[in-house]
Write a protein that holds these residues in place. Sequence first.
Motif, PDB file in Angstrom:
ATOM      1  N   LEU A 150      -6.736  12.185   0.066  1.00  0.00           N
ATOM      2  CA  LEU A 150      -5.696  11.174   0.172  1.00  0.00           C
ATOM      3  C   LEU A 150      -6.023  10.009  -0.754  1.00  0.00           C
ATOM      4  O   LEU A 150      -7.187   9.662  -0.939  1.00  0.00           O
ATOM      5  CB  LEU A 150      -5.581  10.668   1.604  1.00  0.00           C
ATOM      6  CG  LEU A 150      -5.356  11.713   2.700  1.00  0.00           C
ATOM      7  CD1 LEU A 150      -5.185  11.017   4.041  1.00  0.00           C
ATOM      8  CD2 LEU A 150      -4.173  12.585   2.387  1.00  0.00           C
ATOM      9  N   SER A 151      -4.970   9.431  -1.301  1.00  0.00           N
ATOM     10  CA  SER A 151      -5.119   8.237  -2.131  1.00  0.00           C
ATOM     11  C   SER A 151      -4.241   7.140  -1.565  1.00  0.00           C
ATOM     12  O   SER A 151      -3.197   7.403  -0.962  1.00  0.00           O
ATOM     13  CB  SER A 151      -4.705   8.529  -3.570  1.00  0.00           C
ATOM     14  OG  SER A 151      -5.506   9.530  -4.145  1.00  0.00           O
ATOM     15  N   CYS A 152      -4.665   5.924  -1.783  1.00  0.00           N
ATOM     16  CA  CYS A 152      -3.872   4.761  -1.378  1.00  0.00           C
ATOM     17  C   CYS A 152      -3.921   3.759  -2.523  1.00  0.00           C
ATOM     18  O   CYS A 152      -4.987   3.200  -2.815  1.00  0.00           O
ATOM     19  CB  CYS A 152      -4.428   4.161  -0.100  1.00  0.00           C
ATOM     20  SG  CYS A 152      -3.669   2.590   0.372  1.00  0.00           S
ATOM     21  N   ALA A 153      -2.785   3.562  -3.147  1.00  0.00           N
ATOM     22  CA  ALA A 153      -2.687   2.626  -4.273  1.00  0.00           C
ATOM     23  C   ALA A 153      -2.201   1.285  -3.761  1.00  0.00           C
ATOM     24  O   ALA A 153      -1.214   1.210  -3.017  1.00  0.00           O
ATOM     25  CB  ALA A 153      -1.735   3.172  -5.315  1.00  0.00           C
TER      26      ALA A 153
ATOM     27  N   LEU B 107       0.837  -1.190   0.000  1.00  0.00           N
ATOM     28  CA  LEU B 107       0.000   0.000   0.000  1.00  0.00           C
ATOM     29  C   LEU B 107       0.877   1.248   0.000  1.00  0.00           C
ATOM     30  O   LEU B 107       1.833   1.337   0.785  1.00  0.00           O
ATOM     31  CB  LEU B 107      -0.909   0.007   1.238  1.00  0.00           C
ATOM     32  CG  LEU B 107      -1.791  -1.226   1.425  1.00  0.00           C
ATOM     33  CD1 LEU B 107      -2.483  -1.179   2.779  1.00  0.00           C
ATOM     34  CD2 LEU B 107      -2.815  -1.339   0.313  1.00  0.00           C
ATOM     35  N   VAL B 108       0.526   2.202  -0.859  1.00  0.00           N
ATOM     36  CA  VAL B 108       1.280   3.449  -0.935  1.00  0.00           C
ATOM     37  C   VAL B 108       0.315   4.620  -0.877  1.00  0.00           C
ATOM     38  O   VAL B 108      -0.512   4.791  -1.785  1.00  0.00           O
ATOM     39  CB  VAL B 108       2.118   3.520  -2.223  1.00  0.00           C
ATOM     40  CG1 VAL B 108       2.876   4.852  -2.275  1.00  0.00           C
ATOM     41  CG2 VAL B 108       3.090   2.348  -2.300  1.00  0.00           C
ATOM     42  N   GLU B 109       0.441   5.418   0.174  1.00  0.00           N
ATOM     43  CA  GLU B 109      -0.422   6.584   0.335  1.00  0.00           C
ATOM     44  C   GLU B 109       0.184   7.808  -0.336  1.00  0.00           C
ATOM     45  O   GLU B 109       1.407   7.923  -0.446  1.00  0.00           O
ATOM     46  CB  GLU B 109      -0.648   6.915   1.823  1.00  0.00           C
ATOM     47  CG  GLU B 109      -1.236   5.807   2.652  1.00  0.00           C
ATOM     48  CD  GLU B 109      -0.197   5.002   3.393  1.00  0.00           C
ATOM     49  OE1 GLU B 109      -0.513   4.404   4.429  1.00  0.00           O
ATOM     50  OE2 GLU B 109       0.971   4.966   2.926  1.00  0.00           O
TER      51      GLU B 109
ATOM     52  N   TYR C 242      -2.657   6.679   7.664  1.00  0.00           N
ATOM     53  CA  TYR C 242      -2.245   5.371   7.155  1.00  0.00           C
ATOM     54  C   TYR C 242      -3.416   4.667   6.472  1.00  0.00           C
ATOM     55  O   TYR C 242      -4.544   4.692   6.967  1.00  0.00           O
ATOM     56  CB  TYR C 242      -1.766   4.481   8.303  1.00  0.00           C
ATOM     57  CG  TYR C 242      -0.547   4.985   9.006  1.00  0.00           C
ATOM     58  CD1 TYR C 242      -0.653   5.812  10.114  1.00  0.00           C
ATOM     59  CD2 TYR C 242       0.731   4.610   8.583  1.00  0.00           C
ATOM     60  CE1 TYR C 242       0.463   6.272  10.776  1.00  0.00           C
ATOM     61  CE2 TYR C 242       1.858   5.065   9.246  1.00  0.00           C
ATOM     62  CZ  TYR C 242       1.721   5.894  10.334  1.00  0.00           C
ATOM     63  OH  TYR C 242       2.834   6.350  10.986  1.00  0.00           O
ATOM     64  N   CYS C 243      -3.094   4.002   5.403  1.00  0.00           N
ATOM     65  CA  CYS C 243      -4.029   3.143   4.712  1.00  0.00           C
ATOM     66  C   CYS C 243      -3.778   1.707   5.191  1.00  0.00           C
ATOM     67  O   CYS C 243      -2.624   1.329   5.440  1.00  0.00           O
ATOM     68  CB  CYS C 243      -3.768   3.263   3.212  1.00  0.00           C
ATOM     69  SG  CYS C 243      -4.670   2.168   2.157  1.00  0.00           S
TER      70      CYS C 243
ATOM     71  N   TRP D 186      -0.322  -2.569   5.922  1.00  0.00           N
ATOM     72  CA  TRP D 186      -0.289  -1.136   6.198  1.00  0.00           C
ATOM     73  C   TRP D 186       0.629  -0.421   5.217  1.00  0.00           C
ATOM     74  O   TRP D 186       1.653  -0.976   4.793  1.00  0.00           O
ATOM     75  CB  TRP D 186       0.238  -0.876   7.615  1.00  0.00           C
ATOM     76  CG  TRP D 186      -0.711  -1.334   8.670  1.00  0.00           C
ATOM     77  CD1 TRP D 186      -0.821  -2.592   9.186  1.00  0.00           C
ATOM     78  CD2 TRP D 186      -1.712  -0.555   9.310  1.00  0.00           C
ATOM     79  NE1 TRP D 186      -1.828  -2.633  10.120  1.00  0.00           N
ATOM     80  CE2 TRP D 186      -2.394  -1.393  10.216  1.00  0.00           C
ATOM     81  CE3 TRP D 186      -2.104   0.781   9.221  1.00  0.00           C
ATOM     82  CZ2 TRP D 186      -3.435  -0.950  11.032  1.00  0.00           C
ATOM     83  CZ3 TRP D 186      -3.140   1.224  10.021  1.00  0.00           C
ATOM     84  CH2 TRP D 186      -3.795   0.375  10.919  1.00  0.00           C
ATOM     85  N   GLY D 187       0.246   0.815   4.890  1.00  0.00           N
ATOM     86  CA  GLY D 187       1.136   1.666   4.129  1.00  0.00           C
ATOM     87  C   GLY D 187       2.098   2.383   5.049  1.00  0.00           C
ATOM     88  O   GLY D 187       2.062   2.215   6.275  1.00  0.00           O
TER      89      GLY D 187
END
Length: 124
Positions: free
Chosen positions: A20-23, A4-6, A95-96, A114-115
């Motif tokens: 916010l984005s989480c890929a 996961l990358v925020e 955190y995502c 977790w990111g």
Amino acid sequence: QVQLVESGGGLVQAGGSLRLSCAASGRTFSSYTMGWFRQAPGKEREFVSAISRKGGSTDYADSVKGRFTISRDNAKNTVYLQMNSLKPEDTAVYYCAARQGGYLYTVTSEYEYWGQGTQVTISS
């Protein structure tokens, strides 16, 4: 395994907005319940929001209800957190998190992945 990358954090004034984005990596993103948590300096990590696998159900902490909106795009393997009417007390690292399963998990220990987190700072 899921990585996961925020992104999308930053510094904004009170009353402003951020998204916010989480890929997520992997082919099975749609099998994961996704959550957002935050941790302010000197405080425990706390639940912010969660969204079900298909996006049909969501949950929010009382402190953000009516201001934050979680959403996901399973075709893009991405989950979002739209944050409006931001307050200085929203300042934290966000955190995502992800876990397989069909519930809207709200506890930190329930999440498997977790990111690294993204800093959100709200100035007064």
